[in-house]
Design an enzyme around this catalytic site. Structure first.
Site, short mmCIF file in Angstrom:
data_model
loop_
_atom_site.label_atom_id
_atom_site.label_comp_id
_atom_site.label_asym_id
_atom_site.label_seq_id
_atom_site.Cartn_x
_atom_site.Cartn_y
_atom_site.Cartn_z
N ASP A 297 11.05 -5.05 2.43
CA ASP A 297 11.25 -6.13 3.00
C ASP A 297 11.76 -7.16 1.98
OD1 ASP A 297 8.81 -6.59 2.51
OD2 ASP A 297 8.02 -6.55 4.34
N ASP B 284 5.67 -8.85 8.86
CA ASP B 284 6.32 -7.25 9.02
C ASP B 284 5.12 -6.66 9.48
OD1 ASP B 284 7.76 -5.24 8.45
OD2 ASP B 284 6.66 -4.62 6.75
N ASP C 99 5.08 -6.80 2.68
CA ASP C 99 4.49 -6.41 1.47
C ASP C 99 5.54 -6.21 0.31
OD1 ASP C 99 5.61 -4.17 2.42
OD2 ASP C 99 4.00 -3.19 2.99
#
Lengths: 664, 72
Positions: free
Chosen positions: A563, A365, A559
């Site tokens: 997500d 990410d 994190d």
């Protein structure tokens, strides 16, 4: 219903009454001490037994008549068997009657049969194996002692974690500092922490500045700067200033308590490779009992020698050891996860250590994972004095909550802001207000066009910054553009290093982000990632992972903020810690420290641990596959068989401990 | 459904752990059980009707002791 409640109350009481001892680990030490006492005691008697056996059988010394020797051995051997070995004999016999066989059953049966031959030899022509019984028991106890010690070593990192917490705290009550036990702290209490002292529990700095050593919890080797508003983690050590800290989390809710829980849970969990070994372990002892009976029968039938039949079947009983098999995986896993915890790598699902080997794609990410997740001012270009530009920009922006506004305020570091009148936020475009006598506008090109402000002088630079993945704000005073400020979410310091390492290891690294293609590509390039999945809404990240999974195993690094579904969808979810919050629920592996180097370390650690597990399982299987047939064939003396058995489990546990030598 | 966390005393070999698992699983209401020799701890998924006495009995009847039981 009433009964139920009563029951629950009892549960509560039971739970509390023992809770005081909950996390200290004296059980293990007591176990070691107990085996040690048995070890010393049994050898005290077993050595004379050995001397008597050897003197007559090997050196041909006849100190006493054979009959008297047997009687003496039976007498001296008695305490070894029935005092120091009593718990084993008792447990073993109980197992034989309840059909819950364990190691004790094998040892008890083996030694008892051998001991009885001594008595029988007084009245018949059977060979006397009573000395062997005492020797087997003494070696068994010795093996257990060494194994218990090695097992204790395997959990040393976890024990250190348990002991890490502070014991005492100083809490402000009125103007007085009161020293108290950490357990007495309440949320909201203000703690006073002097240089060199441990932070008693998680909290928020309300006054003071200092740097804090967090290495013991997060693995971060450099001290972390703390000031008013910073979060502190309990059990870290204050370095150089006095901090006044409001307690925010206590007891079970602290960062450290979470880490401990995580590590412990992972260690009690079973991983797929273990399944076969566990199945074998569960039927191991009964199978060996049957095999031993068959061995006895076979030998008696083939050689019609009762003595050889007894020796071989006792050898089978004592050589067979499920422990090596049963300990192979969990000890290696325990050492591995302990090493990880020390580095701030928390293995939440032991299975991940096995799965990570198959991973082909590593998807990162962007925001907060590769980048700091906090925009910073990177470039300023001014048609006026730079200081002046920053001063008017910050004065206006400090009234706004936008992350870009905060970045500008942070950069300017003004002690005093200029007075602003008529401040307005123009959503999605910028801000405006009046400073002194001039109207100031800060915003993107859309806002400038809207206000009919020309910015031709800065066109080239705007173009250049945007192609680098930066966001550009234009500052206009009195209807004239006077400068631009470029803001970017910078890469974390070690992202490039980590990604380069992963690329070299032939992983396919991919960046996923909601940013537009141009910005995303610029940042990915800087980070060393060639493949980009851009314009992805947070909720679609999991779908993208699923698509990739058609081509191979995927590890997702994020994190856990937006997500979590992607972390769950991936084969190995690696959640990055963000300050004091660890995304416990969403990752298979949780990195307490927000550095991508943790990803490479986690991969290395997992691979090393898994290799150890495989080695251990190989040895454990090989040992049993080789040793048991030898014993069946009557090629092993029972005492030698017992020594081999003890060594097999010691080898496995020691080998697991050797994992620590591996540089991660 | 609830989860029992059990601290066990007296395990010293791999068979001990699998025996306790077997004994726990035989207890009515216990759905699954997992025991770690290294941690000297076990967990059992069980129906709400299962009491700490049931758990304790399952461990004790095959010769081990319970130090602590906690339901979650």
């Amino acid at each position: 219903m009433h009964e139920m409640k009563h029951e629950e109350m009892k549960e509560e009481q039971e739970s509390h009454s023992i809770n005081g001892h909950h996390h200290d680990a004296p059980v293990e030490d007591e176990e070691i001490k107990d085996w040690w006492k048995k070890l010393v005691g049994s050898w005290l008697f077993a050595i004379p037994v050995a001397f008597l056996m050897l003197s007559s059988r090997i050196f041909g010394l006849e100190l006493f008549s054979a009959r008297l020797t047997t009687i003496i051995i039976l007498v001296i051997g008695f305490p070894v068997m029935f005092y120091f070995g009593w718990s084993t004999i008792r447990g073993g016999i109980r197992g034989l009657f309840t059909f819950y066989f364990n190691m004790d059953s094998l040892i008890a049966l083996g030694t008892l049969v051998a001991y009885i031959t001594g008595i029988a030899s007084l009245f018949s022509s059977t060979l006397d194996y009573s000395g062997v019984a005492a020797m087997i028991m003494a070696f068994y106890v010795t093996g257990k002692y060494v194994e218990a010690k090695a097992r204790g070593r395997a959990s040393q990192e976890i024990k250190k974690l348990l002991e890490l917490g502070a014991k005492k705290a100083r809490v402000l009550q009125g103007k007085q500092e009161i020293e108290m036990d950490v357990s007495q702290i309440k949320i909201g209490d203000i703690m006073v922490i002097r240089p060199g002292e441990k932070v008693p529990t998680d909290g928020l700095v309300v006054k003071g500045e200092s740097s804090v050593d967090e290495s013991m919890v997060t693995g971060e080797s450099l001290p972390v700067e703390k000031k008013k508003g910073s979060n502190l983690i309990g059990a870290t050590i204050n370095q150089d200033g006095i901090l006044y800290v409001k307690a925010t989390k206590i007891g079970k809710d602290t960062f450290l308590a979470h880490i401990i829980k995580l590590v412990e849970e992972a260690q009690s969990e079973k991983i797929p490779i273990q399944v076969l070994a566990d199945k074998i372990t569960s039927i191991f002892v009964p199978s060996v009992l049957v095999l031993s009976i068959l061995t006895f029968g076979g030998w008696f039938w083939l050689s019609s020698s009762l003595n050889r039949a007894i020796a071989a079947s006792v050898s089978v009983l004592v050589i067979a050891c499920p422990c090596a098999l049963g300990l192979a995986t969990p000890t290696a896993l325990m050492v591995g996860s302990g090493m990880g915890a020390k580095l701030g790598i928390l293995i939440r699902k032991g299975e991940a250590m096995q799965t990570i080997k198959k991973v082909r794609f590593i998807v990162f990410d962007k925001t907060g994972t590769i980048t700091k997740g906090k925009p910073e001012v990177t470039n300023i270009s001014a048609g006026v004095k730079e200081n002046y530009l920053l001063e008017i920009a910050a004065s206006l922006e400090h009234l706004s909550e936008h992350p870009i506004a905060k970045a500008i305020v942070e950069k300017a570091k003004l002690k005093k802001y200029r007075e602003v009148k008529g401040f307005k936020v123009l959503r999605g475009r910028g801000v405006e207000g009046i400073i002194g006598k001039s109207n100031v506008v800060i915003g993107n090109r859309f806002l400038m066009n809207e206000k009919k402000i020309l910015f031709k002088d800065f066109d080239g630079e705007i173009e250049r910054f945007e192609s680098q993945g930066k966001t550009v704000m234009i500052i206009a005073e009195k209807g004239k553009a006077v400068g631009i400020i470029a803001v970017a979410d910078a890469l974390k310091e070690d992202s490039v290093m980590a990604i380069t390492t992963l690329n070299k290891q032939e992983y396919e690294t991919i960046m996923i982000t909601g940013d537009n293609e141009k910005t995303a590509k610029a940042i990915a390039k800087e980070a060393g990632i060639s493949e980009v999945i851009a314009n992805v809404l947070p909720e679609d990240k999991a779908k993208k992972v699923e698509e990739l999974q058609k081509k191979g195993f995927v590890a997702f690094v994020g994190d856990g903020i937006n997500d979590a579904p992607a972390l769950k969808q991936s084969n190995v979810g690696i959640a990055m810690g963000t300050g004091t919050d660890i995304a416990i629920e969403s990752g298979d592996i949780v990195l307490a420290r927000g550095s991508l180097l943790g990803v490479t370390q986690a991969i290395n650690l997992s691979k090393a641990t898994f290799k150890k597990i495989k080695q251990n399982l190989f040895w454990a299987f090989a040992y049993n596959v080789v040793a048991i047939p030898l014993a069946v064939a009557g090629l092993l003396h029972p005492v030698v068989a017992e020594i081999a058995m003890a060594l097999s489990s010691i080898t496995v546990v020691t080998n697991a401990n050797l994992l620590r030598r591996k540089k991660i | 459904m609830k989860k029992a966390k059990i601290e066990i005393i007296g395990m010293h070999c791999a068979s001990c752990a699998s025996n306790i698992e077997r004994s726990l699983k035989k207890t009515p209401g216990v759905k699954s059980a997992s025991v770690s020799l290294l941690l000297k701890k076990g967990t059992a998924e069980c129906e709400d009707k299962v009491t700490w006495e049931d758990i304790e009995k399952a461990v004790k009847r095959i010769g081990y002791n319970v130090k602590h039981i906690e339901f979650e």
